[in-house]
Design a protein around this motif. Structure first.
Motif, PDB file in Angstrom:
ATOM      1  N   LEU A 100       7.459  -6.510  -4.866  1.00  0.00           N
ATOM      2  CA  LEU A 100       6.572  -5.375  -5.103  1.00  0.00           C
ATOM      3  C   LEU A 100       5.338  -5.452  -4.213  1.00  0.00           C
ATOM      4  CD1 LEU A 100       6.778  -5.058  -8.996  1.00  0.00           C
ATOM      5  CD2 LEU A 100       7.830  -3.570  -7.285  1.00  0.00           C
ATOM      6  N   ALA A 101       4.821  -6.651  -3.981  1.00  0.00           N
ATOM      7  CA  ALA A 101       3.662  -6.815  -3.104  1.00  0.00           C
ATOM      8  C   ALA A 101       3.995  -6.390  -1.677  1.00  0.00           C
ATOM      9  CB  ALA A 101       3.163  -8.261  -3.133  1.00  0.00           C
ATOM     10  N   ALA A 102       5.196  -6.713  -1.228  1.00  0.00           N
ATOM     11  CA  ALA A 102       5.621  -6.306   0.114  1.00  0.00           C
ATOM     12  C   ALA A 102       5.728  -4.791   0.213  1.00  0.00           C
ATOM     13  CB  ALA A 102       6.945  -6.970   0.473  1.00  0.00           C
ATOM     14  N   ALA A 103       6.287  -4.153  -0.816  1.00  0.00           N
ATOM     15  CA  ALA A 103       6.383  -2.693  -0.824  1.00  0.00           C
ATOM     16  C   ALA A 103       4.989  -2.073  -0.847  1.00  0.00           C
ATOM     17  CB  ALA A 103       7.200  -2.215  -2.021  1.00  0.00           C
ATOM     18  N   PHE A 104       4.099  -2.651  -1.641  1.00  0.00           N
ATOM     19  CA  PHE A 104       2.715  -2.170  -1.720  1.00  0.00           C
ATOM     20  C   PHE A 104       2.057  -2.231  -0.336  1.00  0.00           C
ATOM     21  CE2 PHE A 104      -1.818  -2.812  -2.195  1.00  0.00           C
ATOM     22  CZ  PHE A 104      -2.184  -1.932  -3.199  1.00  0.00           C
ATOM     23  N   ALA A 105       2.231  -3.347   0.351  1.00  0.00           N
ATOM     24  CA  ALA A 105       1.629  -3.521   1.677  1.00  0.00           C
ATOM     25  C   ALA A 105       2.146  -2.469   2.657  1.00  0.00           C
ATOM     26  CB  ALA A 105       1.895  -4.924   2.198  1.00  0.00           C
ATOM     27  N   ARG A 106       3.422  -2.141   2.561  1.00  0.00           N
ATOM     28  CA  ARG A 106       3.983  -1.113   3.450  1.00  0.00           C
ATOM     29  C   ARG A 106       3.412   0.266   3.131  1.00  0.00           C
ATOM     30  NH1 ARG A 106       8.599  -4.118   2.231  1.00  0.00           N
ATOM     31  NH2 ARG A 106       9.413  -2.493   0.860  1.00  0.00           N
ATOM     32  N   GLN A 107       3.147   0.526   1.863  1.00  0.00           N
ATOM     33  CA  GLN A 107       2.614   1.828   1.463  1.00  0.00           C
ATOM     34  C   GLN A 107       1.115   1.954   1.736  1.00  0.00           C
ATOM     35  OE1 GLN A 107       5.032   1.880  -2.453  1.00  0.00           O
ATOM     36  NE2 GLN A 107       4.294   3.955  -2.173  1.00  0.00           N
ATOM     37  N   ASP A 108       0.412   0.848   1.784  1.00  0.00           N
ATOM     38  CA  ASP A 108      -1.043   0.858   1.977  1.00  0.00           C
ATOM     39  C   ASP A 108      -1.352   1.107   3.453  1.00  0.00           C
ATOM     40  OD1 ASP A 108      -3.777   0.575   1.686  1.00  0.00           O
ATOM     41  OD2 ASP A 108      -3.707  -1.603   1.448  1.00  0.00           O
ATOM     42  N   ARG A 109      -1.171   2.349   3.862  1.00  0.00           N
ATOM     43  CA  ARG A 109      -1.286   2.729   5.277  1.00  0.00           C
ATOM     44  C   ARG A 109      -2.643   2.404   5.895  1.00  0.00           C
ATOM     45  NH1 ARG A 109       3.602   3.275   7.343  1.00  0.00           N
ATOM     46  NH2 ARG A 109       4.844   4.768   6.219  1.00  0.00           N
ATOM     47  N   ASN A 110      -3.706   2.569   5.122  1.00  0.00           N
ATOM     48  CA  ASN A 110      -5.033   2.317   5.704  1.00  0.00           C
ATOM     49  C   ASN A 110      -5.509   0.889   5.478  1.00  0.00           C
ATOM     50  OD1 ASN A 110      -5.747   2.375   3.014  1.00  0.00           O
ATOM     51  ND2 ASN A 110      -7.059   4.178   3.162  1.00  0.00           N
ATOM     52  N   GLY A 111      -4.712   0.066   4.797  1.00  0.00           N
ATOM     53  CA  GLY A 111      -5.006  -1.348   4.641  1.00  0.00           C
ATOM     54  C   GLY A 111      -6.218  -1.672   3.790  1.00  0.00           C
ATOM     55  N   ASP A 112      -6.584  -0.768   2.885  1.00  0.00           N
ATOM     56  CA  ASP A 112      -7.782  -1.018   2.079  1.00  0.00           C
ATOM     57  C   ASP A 112      -7.502  -1.756   0.772  1.00  0.00           C
ATOM     58  OD1 ASP A 112      -6.611   0.970   0.551  1.00  0.00           O
ATOM     59  OD2 ASP A 112      -8.380   2.271   0.516  1.00  0.00           O
ATOM     60  N   GLY A 113      -6.241  -2.127   0.547  1.00  0.00           N
ATOM     61  CA  GLY A 113      -5.897  -2.868  -0.659  1.00  0.00           C
ATOM     62  C   GLY A 113      -5.739  -2.004  -1.894  1.00  0.00           C
ATOM     63  N   ARG A 114      -5.731  -0.700  -1.709  1.00  0.00           N
ATOM     64  CA  ARG A 114      -5.561   0.239  -2.812  1.00  0.00           C
ATOM     65  C   ARG A 114      -4.667   1.375  -2.318  1.00  0.00           C
ATOM     66  NH1 ARG A 114      -8.389  -1.320  -6.554  1.00  0.00           N
ATOM     67  NH2 ARG A 114      -8.462   0.474  -7.890  1.00  0.00           N
ATOM     68  N   LEU A 115      -3.890   1.920  -3.221  1.00  0.00           N
ATOM     69  CA  LEU A 115      -3.077   3.075  -2.869  1.00  0.00           C
ATOM     70  C   LEU A 115      -3.734   4.321  -3.429  1.00  0.00           C
ATOM     71  CD1 LEU A 115       0.544   1.802  -3.642  1.00  0.00           C
ATOM     72  CD2 LEU A 115      -0.709   1.713  -1.488  1.00  0.00           C
ATOM     73  N   ASP A 116      -4.009   5.278  -2.533  1.00  0.00           N
ATOM     74  CA  ASP A 116      -4.506   6.571  -3.008  1.00  0.00           C
ATOM     75  C   ASP A 116      -3.292   7.434  -3.346  1.00  0.00           C
ATOM     76  OD1 ASP A 116      -3.512   7.726  -0.598  1.00  0.00           O
ATOM     77  OD2 ASP A 116      -5.461   7.551   0.366  1.00  0.00           O
ATOM     78  N   ALA A 117      -3.521   8.629  -3.805  1.00  0.00           N
ATOM     79  CA  ALA A 117      -2.428   9.498  -4.257  1.00  0.00           C
ATOM     80  C   ALA A 117      -1.422   9.751  -3.139  1.00  0.00           C
ATOM     81  CB  ALA A 117      -2.989  10.819  -4.774  1.00  0.00           C
ATOM     82  N   ARG A 118      -1.881   9.941  -1.918  1.00  0.00           N
ATOM     83  CA  ARG A 118      -0.974  10.215  -0.805  1.00  0.00           C
ATOM     84  C   ARG A 118      -0.121   8.990  -0.484  1.00  0.00           C
ATOM     85  NH1 ARG A 118      -3.513  12.282   4.627  1.00  0.00           N
ATOM     86  NH2 ARG A 118      -4.571  13.499   3.045  1.00  0.00           N
TER      87      ARG A 118
END
Length: 77
Positions: free
Chosen positions: A52-70
């Motif tokens: 899940l951490a790897a998937a999160f890292a791929r989704q975190d496009r701006n690298g801020d450690g948080r996922l926004d709605a987009r």
């Protein structure tokens, strides 16, 4: 925590519900018999959270450690 983003821990906790539901003996390991189709290599909770951490890292496009709605709505690459 209602701050407008999803942290890694929130992401893992949110998506980890399925692991907990499938871990019928509550030993922290999904045995093959506990997995869909009754087969597959044993999977520990730590391994699941790492995936899940790897998937999160791929989704975190701006690298801020948080996922926004987009970012959250976009599939991981």
């Amino acid at each position: 925590d209602r701050d407008g983003g999803v942290s890694l821990a929130e992401y893992q906790d949110w998506l980890g519900y399925a692991f907990a539901a499938m871990d019928r003996d509550h030993d922290g390991v999904l045995a093959p018999a506990e997995q869909p189709g009754g087969r597959g290599a044993p999977l520990t909770l730590a391994e699941h959270r790492a995936r899940l951490a790897a998937a999160f890292a791929r989704q975190d496009r701006n690298g801020d450690g948080r996922l926004d709605a987009r970012e959250l709505a976009a599939p991981p690459h």
